[in-house]
Design a protein around this motif. Structure first.
Motif, PDB file in Angstrom:
ATOM      1  N   GLY A  83      50.487  61.541   8.838  1.00  0.00           N
ATOM      2  CA  GLY A  83      49.952  60.525   7.931  1.00  0.00           C
ATOM      3  C   GLY A  83      48.454  60.621   7.745  1.00  0.00           C
ATOM      4  O   GLY A  83      47.769  59.587   7.568  1.00  0.00           O
ATOM      5  N   GLY A  84      47.904  61.799   7.815  1.00  0.00           N
ATOM      6  CA  GLY A  84      46.473  61.969   7.626  1.00  0.00           C
ATOM      7  C   GLY A  84      45.647  61.767   8.867  1.00  0.00           C
ATOM      8  O   GLY A  84      44.403  61.801   8.799  1.00  0.00           O
ATOM      9  N   HIS A  85      46.274  61.525  10.007  1.00  0.00           N
ATOM     10  CA  HIS A  85      45.549  61.314  11.262  1.00  0.00           C
ATOM     11  C   HIS A  85      45.942  62.403  12.270  1.00  0.00           C
ATOM     12  O   HIS A  85      47.113  62.805  12.348  1.00  0.00           O
ATOM     13  CB  HIS A  85      45.858  59.937  11.854  1.00  0.00           C
ATOM     14  N   THR A  86      44.964  62.838  13.039  1.00  0.00           N
ATOM     15  CA  THR A  86      45.231  63.869  14.047  1.00  0.00           C
ATOM     16  C   THR A  86      45.854  63.221  15.281  1.00  0.00           C
ATOM     17  O   THR A  86      45.224  62.380  15.938  1.00  0.00           O
ATOM     18  CB  THR A  86      43.921  64.587  14.432  1.00  0.00           C
ATOM     19  N   GLU A  87      47.067  63.594  15.567  1.00  0.00           N
ATOM     20  CA  GLU A  87      47.781  63.048  16.726  1.00  0.00           C
ATOM     21  C   GLU A  87      47.423  63.802  18.003  1.00  0.00           C
ATOM     22  O   GLU A  87      47.331  63.211  19.082  1.00  0.00           O
ATOM     23  CB  GLU A  87      49.290  63.128  16.487  1.00  0.00           C
ATOM     24  N   SER A  88      47.280  65.122  17.907  1.00  0.00           N
ATOM     25  CA  SER A  88      46.942  65.940  19.072  1.00  0.00           C
ATOM     26  C   SER A  88      46.216  67.193  18.602  1.00  0.00           C
ATOM     27  O   SER A  88      46.500  67.721  17.519  1.00  0.00           O
ATOM     28  CB  SER A  88      48.206  66.329  19.863  1.00  0.00           C
ATOM     29  N   ALA A  89      45.300  67.663  19.421  1.00  0.00           N
ATOM     30  CA  ALA A  89      44.558  68.888  19.114  1.00  0.00           C
ATOM     31  C   ALA A  89      43.898  69.390  20.393  1.00  0.00           C
ATOM     32  O   ALA A  89      43.337  68.594  21.164  1.00  0.00           O
ATOM     33  CB  ALA A  89      43.501  68.652  18.031  1.00  0.00           C
ATOM     34  N   ASP A  90      44.001  70.667  20.647  1.00  0.00           N
ATOM     35  CA  ASP A  90      43.355  71.241  21.830  1.00  0.00           C
ATOM     36  C   ASP A  90      42.871  72.645  21.522  1.00  0.00           C
ATOM     37  O   ASP A  90      43.332  73.295  20.563  1.00  0.00           O
ATOM     38  CB  ASP A  90      44.314  71.252  23.030  1.00  0.00           C
ATOM     39  N   LEU A  91      41.947  73.101  22.348  1.00  0.00           N
ATOM     40  CA  LEU A  91      41.403  74.454  22.233  1.00  0.00           C
ATOM     41  C   LEU A  91      41.244  75.023  23.639  1.00  0.00           C
ATOM     42  O   LEU A  91      40.664  74.372  24.519  1.00  0.00           O
ATOM     43  CB  LEU A  91      40.050  74.437  21.524  1.00  0.00           C
ATOM     44  N   GLU A  92      41.754  76.237  23.829  1.00  0.00           N
ATOM     45  CA  GLU A  92      41.638  76.925  25.110  1.00  0.00           C
ATOM     46  C   GLU A  92      40.760  78.163  24.956  1.00  0.00           C
ATOM     47  O   GLU A  92      40.896  78.906  23.971  1.00  0.00           O
ATOM     48  CB  GLU A  92      43.011  77.338  25.633  1.00  0.00           C
TER      49      GLU A  92
END
Length: 303
Positions: free
Chosen positions: A142-151
């Motif tokens: 819905g246009g919102h970031t629910e999860s995000a990660d960077l390794e």
């Protein structure tokens, strides 16, 4: 005085003449017979020495071994064409330093809860044995970031198919951002299963793990079916992030892609997610769904 009569003398002379003619005739007849026998004997012996059986077998054998199209003799020009001179100075080796960027999943869906997008990608830079890895995964709803990660990981090859990893992971979402120490392995298991297993220790002492396995099944040279299973595990309860102890969730996906080129392949698929254990209980308390099935469409690309 007794005298001889001339009659017996004439008889003796007649017998002598008769024998004289008879003996040469008999001898001549005998010579002709001997000559005919002598003349015929070699002819009979020559035929007698012929092996008709051998002749009947030798002739077909000679015909069968003869090539239909005789192979021409190898010439110096043929040898020169087969073994050309190689200029070793003109040969070039692959560069020792390489890189590759892959978006394994770049997809979108339209469900009852709204539209969503997700990504999962990786990139590496380095040599065959030492590489710097970047891995990222996230989801928007819905246009919102629910999860995000960077390794950011260092990978060291320990076999032709496996390498060990160590580095850090930073979660941008969900909740407040936090950083984890990460270490694990990734590579190809027997039967060509691509496996990645990583353990994490957060800056506030939480311990978690992620295991992912996928398989590439080539239906044709360009049509490829790719099943995937991913499992998340937590060592302790983490209610601030909606995570319970144990196996927190599982995701299974089945994607069918068509490789227009090796670097670009659109796909469609089905993804099922489910929260498990205490994590599912926490979501129910928050009024959230613990399972979700969606149809996705996206592209896989690398460069």
């Amino acid at each position: 005085m007794k005298t001889h009569s001339p009659a017996p003398l004439g008889l003796v002379a007649a017998i002598a003449l008769t024998l004289g003619f008879a003996v040469p005739a008999s001898a001549q007849h005998h010579d002709h017979a001997h000559h005919r026998a002598t003349t015929d004997a070699p002819t009979q012996d020559a035929h007698a020495h012929h092996d008709h059986a051998a002749m009947s077998q030798a002739e077909p054998a000679t015909a069968s071994t003869a090539p239909r199209e005789p192979i021409p003799a190898i010439t110096p020009e043929d040898l020169a064409a087969a073994f050309p001179d190689i200029d070793h100075h003109a040969m070039q080796h692959a560069p020792a330093f390489n890189h590759k960027v892959t978006f394994n999943r770049l997809e979108a869906w339209d469900a009852d809860e709204g539209t969503g997008q997700a990504w999962e990608g990786s990139a590496w830079f380095g040599t065959d044995t030492d590489r710097l890895w970047l891995r990222s995964e996230g989801e928007r709803m819905g246009g919102h970031t629910e999860s995000a990660d960077l390794e950011v990981l260092y990978g060291r090859s320990v076999s032709p198919w496996w390498e060990v990893m160590a580095g850090i992971r930073h979660d941008f979402k969900p909740g407040n951002a936090r950083t984890w120490a990460a270490f694990g392995v990734q590579g190809m298991a027997p039967y060509r299963f691509e496996v990645s297993a990583t353990a994490y220790v957060s800056d506030d002492g939480q311990v978690a793990a992620n295991v992912e396995a996928e398989y590439t099944l080539r239906i044709t040279n360009r049509l490829i079916l790719q099943p995937l299973v991913e499992v998340d595990i937590a060592a302790d309860d983490d209610p601030d992030y909606g995570i319970g102890r144990g196996v927190t969730g599982i995701e299974a996906g089945l994607r069918l892609r068509y490789e227009i080129s090796r670097r670009f392949a659109p796909y469609v698929g089905v993804v099922h997610e489910r929260a498990l254990g205490d994590t599912a209980d926490l979501r129910r308390l928050e009024g959230e769904s613990v399972r979700d099935t969606r149809v996705v469409a996206g592209v896989r690309l690398w460069f």
